[in-house]
Design a protein around this motif. Structure first.
Motif, PDB file in Angstrom:
ATOM      1  N   PHE A  66      -5.629   7.936  -0.129  1.00 26.46           N
ATOM      2  CA  PHE A  66      -6.668   7.695  -1.130  1.00 26.46           C
ATOM      3  C   PHE A  66      -7.539   8.943  -1.372  1.00 26.46           C
ATOM      4  O   PHE A  66      -7.730   9.365  -2.509  1.00 26.46           O
TER       5      PHE A  66
ATOM      6  N   GLY B 222      -9.476   1.364  -6.689  1.00 28.99           N
ATOM      7  CA  GLY B 222      -8.290   0.929  -5.955  1.00 28.99           C
ATOM      8  C   GLY B 222      -7.205   0.283  -6.789  1.00 28.99           C
ATOM      9  O   GLY B 222      -6.415  -0.502  -6.274  1.00 28.99           O
ATOM     10  N   SER B 223      -7.124   0.619  -8.069  1.00 26.43           N
ATOM     11  CA  SER B 223      -6.071   0.038  -8.903  1.00 26.43           C
ATOM     12  C   SER B 223      -5.044   1.064  -9.379  1.00 26.43           C
ATOM     13  O   SER B 223      -4.167   0.733 -10.175  1.00 26.43           O
TER      14      SER B 223
ATOM     15  N   LYS C 161      -5.052   3.017  -2.045  1.00 25.74           N
ATOM     16  CA  LYS C 161      -6.432   2.650  -1.706  1.00 25.74           C
ATOM     17  C   LYS C 161      -6.698   2.920  -0.244  1.00 25.74           C
ATOM     18  O   LYS C 161      -5.776   3.062   0.547  1.00 25.74           O
ATOM     19  N   SER C 162      -7.980   2.977   0.082  1.00 22.52           N
ATOM     20  CA  SER C 162      -8.374   3.298   1.456  1.00 22.52           C
ATOM     21  C   SER C 162      -8.164   2.143   2.399  1.00 22.52           C
ATOM     22  O   SER C 162      -7.953   1.040   2.052  1.00 22.52           O
TER      23      SER C 162
ATOM     24  N   LYS D 265       0.841  -1.192   0.000  1.00 24.00           N
ATOM     25  CA  LYS D 265       0.000   0.000   0.000  1.00 24.00           C
ATOM     26  C   LYS D 265       0.882   1.250   0.000  1.00 24.00           C
ATOM     27  O   LYS D 265       1.858   1.333   0.705  1.00 24.00           O
TER      28      LYS D 265
END
Length: 74
Positions: free
Chosen positions: A12, A62-63, A73-74, A7
């Protein structure tokens, strides 16, 4: 099952807000460290909006990745 994708330290929500408000200028790409494509987005006005729209969708699902290939991403 362990997620093998690292991550990003970039957040995000700011990335998504920048893409929605200033996506045509590629500000979200500068935020995540993608300077080269950020400049290209400025010159093409976000690919006449198409490139910016694709980025918004990628961020939302989220990509979207930062300069190092880490997912935002969150």
């Amino acid at each position: 099952m362990e997620n093998s994708v690292e991550k990003s330290p970039k957040e995000f929500v700011p990335t998504l807000i920048l893409a929605i408000l200033l996506g045509g200028f590629g500000v979200h790409r500068f935020y995540v460290g993608k300077i080269g494509t950020g400049i290209l987005m400025i010159l093409t006005l976000g690919g006449l909006g198409i490139w910016a729209l694709i980025d918004i969708i990628m961020i939302a699902v989220g990509s979207f990745t930062d300069k190092e290939g880490r997912v935002i991403k969150s």
